[in-house]
Motif scaffolding. Structure first.
Motif, PDB file in Angstrom:
ATOM      1  N   TYR A 293       0.789  -1.230   0.000  1.00 12.93           N
ATOM      2  CA  TYR A 293       0.000   0.000   0.000  1.00 12.93           C
ATOM      3  C   TYR A 293       0.824   1.286   0.000  1.00 12.93           C
ATOM      4  O   TYR A 293       0.315   2.351  -0.334  1.00 12.93           O
ATOM      5  N   LEU A 294       2.107   1.244   0.381  1.00  6.21           N
ATOM      6  CA  LEU A 294       2.861   2.478   0.537  1.00  6.21           C
ATOM      7  C   LEU A 294       2.982   3.290  -0.763  1.00  6.21           C
ATOM      8  O   LEU A 294       2.756   4.500  -0.747  1.00  6.21           O
ATOM      9  N   PRO A 295       3.331   2.677  -1.900  1.00 10.04           N
ATOM     10  CA  PRO A 295       3.351   3.480  -3.136  1.00 10.04           C
ATOM     11  C   PRO A 295       1.960   3.973  -3.517  1.00 10.04           C
ATOM     12  O   PRO A 295       1.822   5.084  -4.040  1.00 10.04           O
ATOM     13  N   LEU A 296       0.926   3.164  -3.248  1.00 10.53           N
ATOM     14  CA  LEU A 296      -0.445   3.607  -3.512  1.00 10.53           C
ATOM     15  C   LEU A 296      -0.797   4.809  -2.635  1.00 10.53           C
ATOM     16  O   LEU A 296      -1.456   5.758  -3.079  1.00 10.53           O
ATOM     17  N   LEU A 297      -0.344   4.760  -1.388  1.00  6.46           N
ATOM     18  CA  LEU A 297      -0.603   5.859  -0.457  1.00  6.46           C
ATOM     19  C   LEU A 297       0.067   7.143  -0.943  1.00  6.46           C
ATOM     20  O   LEU A 297      -0.565   8.209  -0.990  1.00  6.46           O
ATOM     21  N   GLN A 298       1.339   7.059  -1.303  1.00  6.07           N
ATOM     22  CA  GLN A 298       2.053   8.230  -1.798  1.00  6.07           C
ATOM     23  C   GLN A 298       1.413   8.772  -3.080  1.00  6.07           C
ATOM     24  O   GLN A 298       1.278   9.988  -3.266  1.00  6.07           O
ATOM     25  N   TYR A 299       0.991   7.864  -3.952  1.00  8.17           N
ATOM     26  CA  TYR A 299       0.359   8.276  -5.208  1.00  8.17           C
ATOM     27  C   TYR A 299      -0.955   9.004  -4.934  1.00  8.17           C
ATOM     28  O   TYR A 299      -1.230  10.064  -5.506  1.00  8.17           O
ATOM     29  N   ARG A 323      -5.684  25.637   3.364  1.00  9.67           N
ATOM     30  CA  ARG A 323      -4.717  24.937   4.240  1.00  9.67           C
ATOM     31  C   ARG A 323      -5.233  23.598   4.755  1.00  9.67           C
ATOM     32  O   ARG A 323      -4.704  23.068   5.726  1.00  9.67           O
ATOM     33  N   THR A 324      -6.273  23.028   4.122  1.00  8.82           N
ATOM     34  CA  THR A 324      -6.839  21.763   4.607  1.00  8.82           C
ATOM     35  C   THR A 324      -7.128  20.826   3.434  1.00  8.82           C
ATOM     36  O   THR A 324      -7.862  21.190   2.513  1.00  8.82           O
ATOM     37  N   LEU A 325      -6.534  19.629   3.490  1.00  2.00           N
ATOM     38  CA  LEU A 325      -6.864  18.589   2.508  1.00  2.00           C
ATOM     39  C   LEU A 325      -8.179  17.954   2.950  1.00  2.00           C
ATOM     40  O   LEU A 325      -8.293  17.492   4.076  1.00  2.00           O
ATOM     41  N   ASN A 326      -9.177  17.935   2.053  1.00  4.55           N
ATOM     42  CA  ASN A 326     -10.519  17.573   2.492  1.00  4.55           C
ATOM     43  C   ASN A 326     -11.013  16.220   2.001  1.00  4.55           C
ATOM     44  O   ASN A 326     -10.506  15.665   1.013  1.00  4.55           O
ATOM     45  N   LYS A 327     -11.997  15.707   2.698  1.00  5.50           N
ATOM     46  CA  LYS A 327     -12.565  14.389   2.421  1.00  5.50           C
ATOM     47  C   LYS A 327     -13.241  14.326   1.059  1.00  5.50           C
ATOM     48  O   LYS A 327     -13.204  13.296   0.380  1.00  5.50           O
ATOM     49  N   LYS A 328     -13.884  15.418   0.667  1.00  2.00           N
ATOM     50  CA  LYS A 328     -14.634  15.432  -0.587  1.00  2.00           C
ATOM     51  C   LYS A 328     -13.744  15.088  -1.771  1.00  2.00           C
ATOM     52  O   LYS A 328     -14.098  14.252  -2.621  1.00  2.00           O
ATOM     53  N   ASN A 329     -12.579  15.720  -1.867  1.00  4.79           N
ATOM     54  CA  ASN A 329     -11.656  15.440  -2.968  1.00  4.79           C
ATOM     55  C   ASN A 329     -11.031  14.054  -2.837  1.00  4.79           C
ATOM     56  O   ASN A 329     -10.751  13.398  -3.841  1.00  4.79           O
ATOM     57  N   TYR A 330     -10.822  13.614  -1.614  1.00  4.96           N
ATOM     58  CA  TYR A 330     -10.288  12.263  -1.408  1.00  4.96           C
ATOM     59  C   TYR A 330     -11.255  11.218  -1.947  1.00  4.96           C
ATOM     60  O   TYR A 330     -10.865  10.276  -2.646  1.00  4.96           O
ATOM     61  N   VAL A 331     -12.534  11.390  -1.654  1.00  5.94           N
ATOM     62  CA  VAL A 331     -13.564  10.474  -2.145  1.00  5.94           C
ATOM     63  C   VAL A 331     -13.650  10.541  -3.666  1.00  5.94           C
ATOM     64  O   VAL A 331     -13.829   9.523  -4.339  1.00  5.94           O
ATOM     65  N   ALA A 332     -13.492  11.742  -4.230  1.00  3.65           N
ATOM     66  CA  ALA A 332     -13.554  11.909  -5.682  1.00  3.65           C
ATOM     67  C   ALA A 332     -12.450  11.123  -6.397  1.00  3.65           C
ATOM     68  O   ALA A 332     -12.613  10.705  -7.551  1.00  3.65           O
ATOM     69  N   LEU A 333     -11.341  10.905  -5.693  1.00  2.44           N
ATOM     70  CA  LEU A 333     -10.224  10.134  -6.263  1.00  2.44           C
ATOM     71  C   LEU A 333     -10.425   8.629  -6.132  1.00  2.44           C
ATOM     72  O   LEU A 333      -9.624   7.848  -6.634  1.00  2.44           O
ATOM     73  N   ASP A 334     -11.478   8.207  -5.442  1.00  2.00           N
ATOM     74  CA  ASP A 334     -11.734   6.791  -5.123  1.00  2.00           C
ATOM     75  C   ASP A 334     -10.787   6.264  -4.054  1.00  2.00           C
ATOM     76  O   ASP A 334     -10.595   5.043  -3.945  1.00  2.00           O
ATOM     77  N   GLY A 335     -10.185   7.152  -3.277  1.00  2.00           N
ATOM     78  CA  GLY A 335      -9.366   6.736  -2.143  1.00  2.00           C
ATOM     79  C   GLY A 335      -8.107   6.003  -2.546  1.00  2.00           C
ATOM     80  O   GLY A 335      -7.752   5.898  -3.722  1.00  2.00           O
ATOM     81  N   VAL A 336      -7.413   5.477  -1.548  1.00  2.44           N
ATOM     82  CA  VAL A 336      -6.148   4.777  -1.793  1.00  2.44           C
ATOM     83  C   VAL A 336      -6.343   3.547  -2.673  1.00  2.44           C
ATOM     84  O   VAL A 336      -5.527   3.250  -3.536  1.00  2.44           O
ATOM     85  N   ARG A 337      -7.428   2.853  -2.459  1.00  2.30           N
ATOM     86  CA  ARG A 337      -7.643   1.606  -3.198  1.00  2.30           C
ATOM     87  C   ARG A 337      -7.992   1.835  -4.666  1.00  2.30           C
ATOM     88  O   ARG A 337      -7.837   0.938  -5.487  1.00  2.30           O
ATOM     89  N   ALA A 339      -7.455   5.175  -6.530  1.00  9.12           N
ATOM     90  CA  ALA A 339      -6.912   6.357  -7.207  1.00  9.12           C
ATOM     91  C   ALA A 339      -6.015   5.997  -8.384  1.00  9.12           C
ATOM     92  O   ALA A 339      -6.156   6.556  -9.484  1.00  9.12           O
ATOM     93  N   LEU A 340      -5.087   5.073  -8.193  1.00  9.13           N
ATOM     94  CA  LEU A 340      -4.161   4.706  -9.265  1.00  9.13           C
ATOM     95  C   LEU A 340      -4.897   4.037 -10.412  1.00  9.13           C
ATOM     96  O   LEU A 340      -4.691   4.375 -11.589  1.00  9.13           O
ATOM     97  N   LYS A 341      -5.767   3.088 -10.072  1.00  9.39           N
ATOM     98  CA  LYS A 341      -6.539   2.381 -11.098  1.00  9.39           C
ATOM     99  C   LYS A 341      -7.398   3.358 -11.896  1.00  9.39           C
ATOM    100  O   LYS A 341      -7.469   3.288 -13.131  1.00  9.39           O
ATOM    101  N   LYS A 342      -8.042   4.287 -11.204  1.00 10.79           N
ATOM    102  CA  LYS A 342      -8.898   5.266 -11.874  1.00 10.79           C
ATOM    103  C   LYS A 342      -8.087   6.141 -12.827  1.00 10.79           C
ATOM    104  O   LYS A 342      -8.501   6.379 -13.971  1.00 10.79           O
ATOM    105  N   ARG A 343      -6.930   6.600 -12.369  1.00  6.04           N
ATOM    106  CA  ARG A 343      -6.124   7.497 -13.200  1.00  6.04           C
ATOM    107  C   ARG A 343      -5.565   6.790 -14.430  1.00  6.04           C
ATOM    108  O   ARG A 343      -5.613   7.333 -15.548  1.00  6.04           O
ATOM    109  N   VAL A 344      -5.035   5.595 -14.278  1.00  9.36           N
ATOM    110  CA  VAL A 344      -4.451   4.906 -15.419  1.00  9.36           C
ATOM    111  C   VAL A 344      -5.531   4.529 -16.427  1.00  9.36           C
ATOM    112  O   VAL A 344      -5.307   4.554 -17.654  1.00  9.36           O
ATOM    113  N   ASN A 345      -6.740   4.217 -15.963  1.00 10.65           N
ATOM    114  CA  ASN A 345      -7.842   3.945 -16.881  1.00 10.65           C
ATOM    115  C   ASN A 345      -8.265   5.203 -17.629  1.00 10.65           C
ATOM    116  O   ASN A 345      -8.624   5.147 -18.812  1.00 10.65           O
ATOM    117  N   GLU A 346      -8.231   6.357 -16.950  1.00 16.13           N
ATOM    118  CA  GLU A 346      -8.552   7.630 -17.606  1.00 16.13           C
ATOM    119  C   GLU A 346      -7.561   7.907 -18.744  1.00 16.13           C
ATOM    120  O   GLU A 346      -7.956   8.309 -19.837  1.00 16.13           O
TER     121      GLU A 346
END
Length: 485
Positions: A293-299, A323-337, A339-346
């Motif tokens: 998970y560490l590279p996924l977390l950093q990504y 000055r605050t990283l928010n939950k809304k954008n985190y959810v929009a990325l599909d989270g750690v599990r 984010a990478l899959k979503k981006r590479v598919n895009e």
């Protein structure tokens, strides 16, 4: 930001280095490391963070590896670093094992080596960091010619390294190392040595490591980092197995929740940003039990930061200025599990049909199937850049390099100021590889391609290797990188 529990803090302290010498020669001042660790355990208030200067560049690495220059952004692995620090003090040879994505290489590159440099009572500490590519001796040779380092060797003095003899490594040390110097060899991704290599050179390289380790020169240290599922390969090399069995194996395990919290929060804090309440806990819960998970977390954290910079609020200001990283954008990325899959598919879906076909061709070349006693393994393969032919393939390749999903050494060669006589020679030297093996497990489309092309991958990689070996034998002159003569 929260402090670790007293129990966890005590465990960290127990791992700190207590003594200060190694065989009278490797002399350290570990108090610097103890102070550094203690400084990371101090709780930083939200107000104090947000009153700092806002730095809008991302403090996270994405899929790029941590390196020696990233020490100030590398958090959460202090207990492991202290353990490795102590191991290097005591032994001329050590092995760091861990699963792909466990952070073993980062801990050495961005943690141990900078701390060794800082703590060693000598200005002449030289680190030689390389990964055994198609030829481990060639990789060492290029490392020795790198002009990014403190050391500088003449090409004429290190040419013999390319001969790849059993005594090459010892000869290098005896010939070029001065008495007041301390040499540290970090051979990363050591498992690459056991994939499609010249058996004679593999044997000679391993024998050279054993010779240096057995000499027990207190001013020379060798550290290997390797995927734990390749440890069985050591059984075929009894002398290597023997020195490894001398309490020199160090397993990299998953991070504790408070260590993860540091790795998540502290880089953002350095740039004057905090996390929305509850988001860090959500992220930690999501990565629990996830493989590599560490590279996924950093990504994901890097993507979250970029999204906060791009998203503009009703007042016309980017979200990051709050000055605050928010939950809304985190959810929009599909989270750690996701984010990478979503981006590479895009990226893939935005390509035309021909480019998508080229993408499959590229990625299939960048994997290998390795047979072991316990079944086959899919691993990343470092390919020569000249294997990718045609403008379409080259342009598609560059698309994924620009997205940091693939890594080309052509840029590294230029950055290292290794002079080459022409662009064709640069292509011969340059390699391409997947940025991190986590992509092999995260991208379902790539999984399907690998399954479909399994037998073809094995055959094509074997033929490619044999062809390159034959070309090397028949070449009228070896491919060389021209350094300082």
């Amino acid at each position: 930001m929260s402090q670790p529990s007293p129990e966890r803090k005590s465990q960290i302290q127990d791992n700190l280095v207590k003594d200060t010498t190694v065989n009278g020669n490797f002399t350290f001042t570990p108090q610097q490391i103890e102070t550094y660790i203690e400084s990371q355990l101090v709780e930083i208030s939200v107000d104090k963070v947000t009153q700092q200067k806002l730095i809008k560049s991302s403090p996270y690495k994405g899929l790029k590896r941590f390196n020696v220059g990233d020490r100030e952004y590398f958090f959460g692995r202090d207990a492991l670093i202290a353990k490795l620090f102590k191991a290097v003090k005591k032994s001329s040879f050590s092995l760091v094992l861990g699963a792909s994505g466990s952070g073993k290489s980062s801990a050495v590159r961005a943690g141990l080596i900078p701390d060794l440099k800082k703590s060693l009572n000598s200005p002449k500490f030289y680190d030689f960091i390389f990964t055994p590519n198609q030829d481990p001796f060639e990789s060492l040779y290029r490392c020795l010619l790198s002009e990014e380092k403190d050391y500088q060797f003449r090409k004429l003095d290190v040419d013999f390294v390319r001969e790849g003899k059993h005594n090459t490594l010892l000869k290098l040390i005896n010939k070029l190392k001065k008495n007041e110097e301390h040499w540290f060899f970090f051979i990363d991704q050591f498992e690459q040595l056991f994939i499609d290599y010249d058996l004679e050179k593999r044997k000679n390289f391993i024998e050279g490591i054993v010779q240096v380790a057995k000499k027990e020169d207190s001013s020379v240290r060798i550290l290997l980092a390797m995927r734990s599922d390749f440890l069985e390969q050591f059984s075929f090399y009894p002398t290597l197995g023997a020195i490894t069995n001398q309490n020199n194996i160090h397993l990299v395990t998953e991070m504790y929740p408070d260590e993860l919290r540091q790795a998540i929060e502290q880089p953002a804090a350095k740039h004057g940003v905090v996390f929305e309440k509850g988001l860090v806990e959500q992220i930690i819960k999501e990565v629990e039990g996830q493989k590599g998970y560490l590279p996924l977390l950093q990504y994901t954290l890097d993507m979250l930061w970029q999204l906060e910079c791009k998203t503009v609020g009703a007042d016309g200001r980017p979200y990051i200025e709050d000055r605050t990283l928010n939950k809304k954008n985190y959810v929009a990325l599909d989270g750690v599990r996701g984010a990478l899959k979503k981006r590479v598919n895009e990226i893939y879906n935005n390509l035309n049909q021909e480019e998508q076909s080229a993408t499959k061709q590229i990625f299939v070349k960048l994997v290998n199937i390795v047979d072991t006693e316990y079944g086959s393994k899919t691993v990343s393969r470092r390919a020569n850049r000249r294997e990718f032919v045609g403008k379409l393939v080259q342009n598609t390749l560059q698309t994924f390099i620009d997205e940091n999903l693939l890594v080309s050494s052509a840029e590294d060669l230029s950055a290292a100021k290794l002079q080459v006589s022409n662009s064709d020679l640069l292509k011969q030297l340059a390699t391409v590889e997947i940025a991190h093996e986590i992509l092999l497990y995260s991208w379902d489309k790539l999984n399907r391609w690998i399954e479909q092309e399994k037998e073809a991958i094995i055959l094509k990689n074997w033929l490619t290797g044999e062809t390159m070996r034959w070309q090397a034998i028949c070449s009228p002159a070896p491919v060389t990188a021209v350094g300082t003569v």
